[in-house]
Design an enzyme around this catalytic site. Structure first.
Site, PDB file in Angstrom:
ATOM      1  N   ALA A 134     -15.287   8.356   6.616  1.00  0.00           N
ATOM      2  CA  ALA A 134     -14.359   7.711   7.456  1.00  0.00           C
ATOM      3  C   ALA A 134     -14.683   7.904   8.883  1.00  0.00           C
ATOM      4  O   ALA A 134     -15.323   8.963   9.355  1.00  0.00           O
ATOM      5  CB  ALA A 134     -12.793   8.662   7.252  1.00  0.00           C
TER       6      ALA A 134
ATOM      7  N   TRP B 276     -13.213   8.533  11.849  1.00  0.00           N
ATOM      8  CA  TRP B 276     -12.628   9.415  12.569  1.00  0.00           C
ATOM      9  C   TRP B 276     -13.050  10.854  12.066  1.00  0.00           C
ATOM     10  O   TRP B 276     -12.670  11.735  13.003  1.00  0.00           O
ATOM     11  CB  TRP B 276     -11.170   9.210  12.539  1.00  0.00           C
ATOM     12  N   CYS B 277     -13.822  10.947  10.969  1.00  0.00           N
ATOM     13  CA  CYS B 277     -13.947  12.223  10.442  1.00  0.00           C
ATOM     14  C   CYS B 277     -15.170  12.853  11.225  1.00  0.00           C
ATOM     15  O   CYS B 277     -16.300  12.327  11.636  1.00  0.00           O
ATOM     16  CB  CYS B 277     -14.290  12.162   8.901  1.00  0.00           C
ATOM     17  N   TYR B 278     -14.992  14.197  11.664  1.00  0.00           N
ATOM     18  CA  TYR B 278     -15.937  14.844  12.347  1.00  0.00           C
ATOM     19  C   TYR B 278     -17.362  15.064  11.416  1.00  0.00           C
ATOM     20  O   TYR B 278     -18.603  15.011  11.728  1.00  0.00           O
ATOM     21  CB  TYR B 278     -15.338  16.360  12.803  1.00  0.00           C
TER      22      TYR B 278
ATOM     23  N   SER C  64     -13.107  16.508   5.816  1.00  0.00           N
ATOM     24  CA  SER C  64     -12.083  16.302   6.293  1.00  0.00           C
ATOM     25  C   SER C  64     -11.242  15.556   5.430  1.00  0.00           C
ATOM     26  O   SER C  64     -11.714  14.976   4.600  1.00  0.00           O
ATOM     27  CB  SER C  64     -12.476  15.515   7.743  1.00  0.00           C
TER      28      SER C  64
END
Length: 479
Positions: free
Chosen positions: A167, A169-171, A318
């Site tokens: 994803a 947005w995932c760190y 995440s």
């Protein structure tokens, strides 16, 4: 010496000569009725003496400091993968145990809540997964982007397809990206997809291909899956049987793992790789077959207020809270050691009200019907009361814990969880057997016999005198 005449003078039961007594039908009837009454009352008194009677009292809990309480459970989560399902325990004394595995078992379950295979093996927990340098950037695009339209074609074309479900947005996905693309480029150079094609590294953006990720039961990002041509069994629900990679995520480790995967496969063959490097075996395990999980087992907790929490947890993944659904079905939830059904049945015959709240939540479902994105946490507030049954000889017959339950669905800003908050009452119920004295039983029997005999004698005297009075009236005598 005392004469026999003086001894006879203290006789309480002086005899009347038989010639001076008179038998009557009314007296015979009363005698029969009195005998039956004595037998009936004697039977009632004997039954009362033999019956198990108890007294109930409420006292301060006698548990000592350091005692533990056993919590047994069997809970099914249709939308929580066993891959990330974690059971945690905490209490007000500061105890905080995360991801308990020793005393619990996990089974992947289908939509019907039935297990789809053997026990899910979580494997060793890798706390320190190696990543590439955080500042490392790589502008190239070494891996192939897959979509729902071409995913099946690639899985059937390459003997080994390793896919990074991520994803943006995932760190952790962003930490993996440079190493993944570098490793993908290296593997493409070593194993050209056009001339060799034994292995290919690809990626799927789960924010764009949500259905594809759900079909493969992706719940945490990034999730690295290993698909093998010919060994993946296509199921009715459209998912494959494959493996998950949990090893280090730096470029060197990824390349080393990929080399170990492709090594057993001959250049011109697409046979299944049956072997593998021992160093990489711990880094990959079978991926969950379905998106649900059944968690069963027990934990031991201190007898203080605390929480039992089931959630998705990972130190290197995440989760999209808006996609998490913690709906669950409770097959079993109880406190204390399991009481044998025969023992409980026998005790219930003696104490009918016991055990009615021992498994209050069993068989109940808690479903999140709200729209996806609500971040719904399901909480249960349990108040527990200890009950002891003590026999007349101070022997503990059973010890059980009953509880009340109040449940609610609440919106949360954090990852949704299923939370069981338990709190033990400082008081306990003590059920004690009432011992009955044999001397008291004998006294009551004598009272029954003497009382019935006396009452019957009085009634006989009244009846006899009444009949004599009636006869005199009939004869016209003046009295």
């Amino acid at each position: 010496m005392i004469s026999s005449g003086k001894i006879k003078s203290v006789d309480f039961y002086r005899k009347i000569p038989r010639d001076l007594t008179e038998a009557s039908l009314s007296g015979a009837g009363l005698s029969i009725v009195a005998a039956l009454a004595m037998m009936f009352l004697f039977g009632m008194e004997l039954n009362s003496y033999l019956a198990f009677s108890t007294s109930t009292s409420v006292i301060v809990d006698k548990s000592t400091d350091g005692d533990f309480l056993r919590i047994e459970f069997n809970i099914s989560f249709p939308a929580l993968s066993c891959e990330f399902a974690s059971l945690d325990v905490s209490d007000v004394l500061g105890t905080n145990r995360l991801n308990i595995t020793k005393t619990i078992r996990k089974f992947s379950i289908g939509p019907d809540l039935r297990p789809t295979g053997s026990e899910f093996q979580s494997g060793p927990v890798l706390h320190n997964i190696k990543h590439g340098d955080e500042g490392d950037e790589y502008s190239g695009d070494g891996s192939v982007s897959l979509t729902a339209h071409n995913f099946e074609r690639f899985t059937q074309h390459h003997p080994i397809l390793v896919v990074n479900f991520y994803a943006p947005w995932c760190y952790w996905s962003n930490r993996l990206k440079p190493s993944w693309e570098k490793a993908a480029k290296i593997m493409r150079e070593r194993y050209d997809p056009e001339t060799d094609g034994r292995i290919l590294l690809a990626k799927v953006d789960c924010t764009e291909e949500g259905d594809l990720c759900r079909r493969n039961h992706i719940q945490g990002y990034p999730s690295i899956r290993i698909f093998r041509k010919g060994s993946d069994l296509r199921e009715d629900h459209g998912h494959h049987e494959h493996e998950s990679y949990y090893g280090d995520r730096d470029t060197d480790s990824l390349v080393k793992t990929m080399e170990a995967l492709v090594a057993p496969i001959p250049l011109e063959s697409e046979k299944l790789a049956l072997g593998g490097n021992n160093e990489t075996e711990n880094a990959k395990r079978p991926a969950p077959l379905t998106g649900g999980c059944r968690i069963e087992g027990y934990v031991r907790v201190k007898k203080v207020p605390g929480n039992l929490i089931i959630s998705a947890h990972s130190g290197t993944h995440s989760f999209d809270a808006s996609q998490m659904n913690m709906s669950h079905y409770i097959s079993h939830l109880s406190f204390g050691r399991t009481i044998a059904p025969k023992v409980m049945s026998d005790v219930k015959r003696l104490i009918p009200y016991l055990g009615r709240s021992h498994e209050r939540l069993n068989g109940r479902s808690f479903i999140n019907h709200r729209d996806i994105g609500a971040n719904v946490t399901i909480e249960h507030y349990l108040q527990i009361v200890k009950t002891e049954v003590i026999t007349g000889r101070s022997h503990k017959l059973i010890e059980e814990y009953e509880y009340t339950a109040h449940s609610s669905l609440i919106q949360s800003l954090n990852i949704p969880v299923a939370k069981f908050h338990f709190e033990l009452s400082p008081m306990q119920v003590l059920v004690t057997e009432n011992q009955k004295s044999f001397s008291h039983f004998i006294t009551n029997v004598c009272a029954i016999i003497g009382g019935v005999f006396t009452v019957a004698g009085i009634l006989d005297s009244i009846l006899h005198n009444t009949l004599r009075l009636v006869k005199k009236i009939e004869l016209g005598k003046n009295f």
